[in-house]
Design a protein around this motif. Sequence first.
Motif, PDB file in Angstrom:
ATOM      1  N   VAL A 124       0.772  -1.260  -0.126  1.00 10.68           N
ATOM      2  CA  VAL A 124      -0.167   0.219  -0.465  1.00 10.68           C
ATOM      3  C   VAL A 124       0.824   0.896   0.712  1.00 10.68           C
ATOM      4  O   VAL A 124       0.195   2.551  -0.664  1.00 10.68           O
ATOM      5  CB  VAL A 124      -1.285  -0.039   0.869  1.00 10.68           C
ATOM      6  CG1 VAL A 124      -1.420   1.611   0.837  1.00 10.68           C
ATOM      7  CG2 VAL A 124      -1.687  -1.121   1.433  1.00 10.68           C
ATOM      8  N   LEU A 127       2.310   1.795  -3.154  1.00 13.16           N
ATOM      9  CA  LEU A 127       1.690   1.892  -4.162  1.00 13.16           C
ATOM     10  C   LEU A 127       0.819   3.488  -3.933  1.00 13.16           C
ATOM     11  O   LEU A 127       0.714   4.533  -5.130  1.00 13.16           O
ATOM     12  CB  LEU A 127       0.267   1.364  -4.221  1.00 13.16           C
ATOM     13  CG  LEU A 127       0.261  -0.192  -4.715  1.00 13.16           C
ATOM     14  CD1 LEU A 127      -1.176  -1.079  -4.850  1.00 13.16           C
ATOM     15  CD2 LEU A 127       0.968  -0.262  -6.342  1.00 13.16           C
ATOM     16  N   SER A 128       1.515   3.805  -3.203  1.00 18.51           N
ATOM     17  CA  SER A 128       0.644   5.504  -3.020  1.00 18.51           C
ATOM     18  C   SER A 128       1.987   6.468  -3.549  1.00 18.51           C
ATOM     19  O   SER A 128       1.166   7.639  -3.073  1.00 18.51           O
ATOM     20  CB  SER A 128       0.465   5.722  -1.108  1.00 18.51           C
ATOM     21  OG  SER A 128      -0.041   4.624  -0.407  1.00 18.51           O
ATOM     22  N   LYS A 130       3.731   5.901  -5.230  1.00 18.14           N
ATOM     23  CA  LYS A 130       4.615   5.382  -6.728  1.00 18.14           C
ATOM     24  C   LYS A 130       5.860   6.139  -7.992  1.00 18.14           C
ATOM     25  O   LYS A 130       7.109   5.344  -8.091  1.00 18.14           O
ATOM     26  CB  LYS A 130       3.305   4.926  -7.577  1.00 18.14           C
ATOM     27  CG  LYS A 130       3.147   3.846  -8.542  1.00 18.14           C
ATOM     28  CD  LYS A 130       1.680   3.904  -9.003  1.00 18.14           C
ATOM     29  CE  LYS A 130       1.801   2.962 -10.404  1.00 18.14           C
ATOM     30  NZ  LYS A 130       1.441   2.025 -11.066  1.00 18.14           N
ATOM     31  N   ASP A 131       4.574   7.148  -8.046  1.00 21.71           N
ATOM     32  CA  ASP A 131       5.271   8.151  -8.998  1.00 21.71           C
ATOM     33  C   ASP A 131       7.373   8.601  -8.529  1.00 21.71           C
ATOM     34  O   ASP A 131       7.706   8.804  -9.276  1.00 21.71           O
ATOM     35  CB  ASP A 131       4.682   9.144  -8.976  1.00 21.71           C
ATOM     36  CG  ASP A 131       3.500   8.457  -9.967  1.00 21.71           C
ATOM     37  OD1 ASP A 131       3.744   7.836 -10.852  1.00 21.71           O
ATOM     38  OD2 ASP A 131       2.310   9.612  -9.925  1.00 21.71           O
TER      39      ASP A 131
END
Lengths: 311, 306, 215
Positions: A124, A127-128, A130-131
Amino acid sequence: MSSSVLYDAPGPKARVRNIIYTVLGSALVLGLVVFSVYRLNEKGVLEPEVWNIFNNAGVRANIRDGVLSTLKVFALAGVLSLVLGLLLAVARLSDHKWISWVATGFIELFRAVPLLITIYALWVLFLSYKDDLGVIGENASFWALVIGLTVYNACVQAEVLRAGVNAVPRGQVEAAYALGLRKTQVMTMLLLPQAVRSMLPTIISQLVVTLKDTSLGYIVTYAELLFAARTMANNIIVNGENPITAVVIVVAAIYIAMCLLLSSLATWIEKRGRRAKTGITVAHAGGTGGAPEDVPGDVGMPMDGPPDVSK
Amino acid sequence: MKLRKSAAVAATIAALALTATACGGDSGTAGDKPKGGSGGKDQPKLPTYTVATDVKVDSPTLKKAQKAGKIVFGAKNDQPYLGFEDTDGKRSGFDIEIAKMVAADLGFKPSQIEFKTVDSGVRETTISKGDVDLYVGTYTINDERKKQVGFSGPYFLAGADLLVRKGEKDIKGPETVKGKKVCSIVGSTPLQEIKKSKYGAETVELAKYSECVQQLLNNEVDAVTTDDAILQGYAAQRPEKLEVVGKPFTEEPYGVGMKKDDKALRDAVSDALENHQKNGNYKKAYDATLGLSGSKPQDPPALERY
Amino acid sequence: MNVLLDHLPEFREGFIGTVLLTLSSGLLAMVLGVIVAGFRVSPVPPLRFLGAAWVTLFRNTPLTLLFLIAWFVVPVIFWPGLSPWTKAILALGFYTSAFVCEAVRSGISTVPLGQAEAARSIGMTFIQTLRLIVLPQATRTVIAPLSSIFIALTKNSAIAGAFSVAELFGVQKLLSDKGFAIVPIFLFVAIAYLIITFTISGLFRLLERRMGVAR
């Protein structure tokens, strides 16, 4: 294995009794096997069609890819966990109180939280952001699994190594200091090599655990072996049934083979280590002369005191 | 000595497994193609979708996907006729067709679509964190979920129903499950419903519907509950063993999931769905997928834009 | 904080579920583990083989796979109609028993040789030697590894959450499915696990101190 301290060489009576037990035991084992095979046959699991699925190119490709992704995660997590474990062990043994405290806290926390939760949380988290994470963000589930396994197993390995370091006789350290070695030198040249050697079997059984735990990747949608197997077991239909039993048998065999290979590596290394008489010999179990199972694996035990560095 | 033996055994197994997988023959059969899914002469054919060019939508998700040259769809892989993946990695089903339609209108060729298997439990996480761009997988639109993700649709109206073994006498509908074992996936809406004292079923919760179906076949549970469209697929896989009761007791409008605040994308996907409903592709896709499972044909539901 | 207060019943149920699951499968693992350890050192070859096979099988198979076996293979081959609880306890108990067995076995090997020899020389049988002399002494050395095995068991029970057993990890999934923010739920679940694992290690440390008679 001819004799054990636990029982006498059998006399005539005992021999008869042992033979009876042998027969009974064998009958029990055989009976169980026969019963299972009978039931499997009855349920149509042994039909050739069911096993023919493993000739299918797609199924094979799935299993192969599954094995490869499992091994990929394992290789990375295994190496990283050893490196991090080494660092953590040294940190925990550090004379600087705060470093030791931080390491202890880290180890205690991640050892206590279920790995499943660590992996999920990392996923999680990745993914939070991600960038901002580049490679890791691209492949969040893979890295969540790798890092999760690394962190957890590193904590365990750190404790194992610490126990190994503590088991090195004090006199050696004192002698080293007397010779004028510095702290770092004592750690790297004296303590760690001996700790690693004496703890190798445990370290490797923890690696086996790491290998098995790659199967937790299902929680973060990482397609490792077990994930692939589950999909196949659910999606393939042969003779109107899902070949779950067949797939489970094959996959279990693959896992057991991989783990056994790894543990036989442990035995081999341990034997080599024992040949050199300079090392500290590890307390090894009597009885059936098994070796890699000497120290019960799962989480390395909190060996606060030195382990039984025997006799 | 014993250990060396076991190491040898292990090595042999590993070697066997490797050679077996390496030289992969085609001779084996894996009966995982939904019957008549493709190829049959009388079978309805899947439509092809015209790929739009020069799509300009002011959506961050879409812009990123365009830059990457691919769009990532989350989908299920174990629901025959809806979202299914066979052993060759080929995906089929109505949800997959919806994904292709939408992708075409957003300017992505079929080869630019990447599917990712995402099970129910982690849908919101993957969508809201951007692990997938869009999600098609029997995803019911409801208010609780709207707090976390955005929906386009509905593109299909399903309803929770019960799947039972063929010839089941006692279970005739949701009122007759008292004390029976009913299986569904963890946290699913039909499960919450059937647990209520009104129905009073004993529940078993697993991670995948297909595992529930397996439990049903093994006589471990008495019924499986989820949306009728999903259940029809399982029943159609084994018509001689399973049947759907046919008394829906909830309404489950399926939508395409995406990031919550991406209104531009939401509208673009709605436009795409509307476009294909009008030009007949929707109907064709339905006939070639879900329709084959014996699911009742229905008119495309009215889109709900917000 | 609201998530915790609003869903206290779920959290409580999950907490109790994890505790009960740990206790009951731990008990099963202890009993099986000691028996199998006895097999592994016994004078009867097939029993030794059985013990070794048992350990090899259960130690080298991922727990998730054992769960799948308990759910989808055991009912078909052996007994149909087990409850999810029973299946979870079986899978966890069998898996853990292999580790308990190895802990006990290495414990046995730390008992001084003379003890067993003395027992034999006064005419005790194998079972008497093990039961009256060796195992009670092995207990001491086994406590530390057992403690970590039980902690591992507590954590492993999280896997049961995906198999229809109400436990802590399941609560986390349930709530995040319902759409609550994941971070606070995580925190509470992690704390709950910490409570359980620290209790276990505390209990065992106490036990260790009690049993730690000077040799």
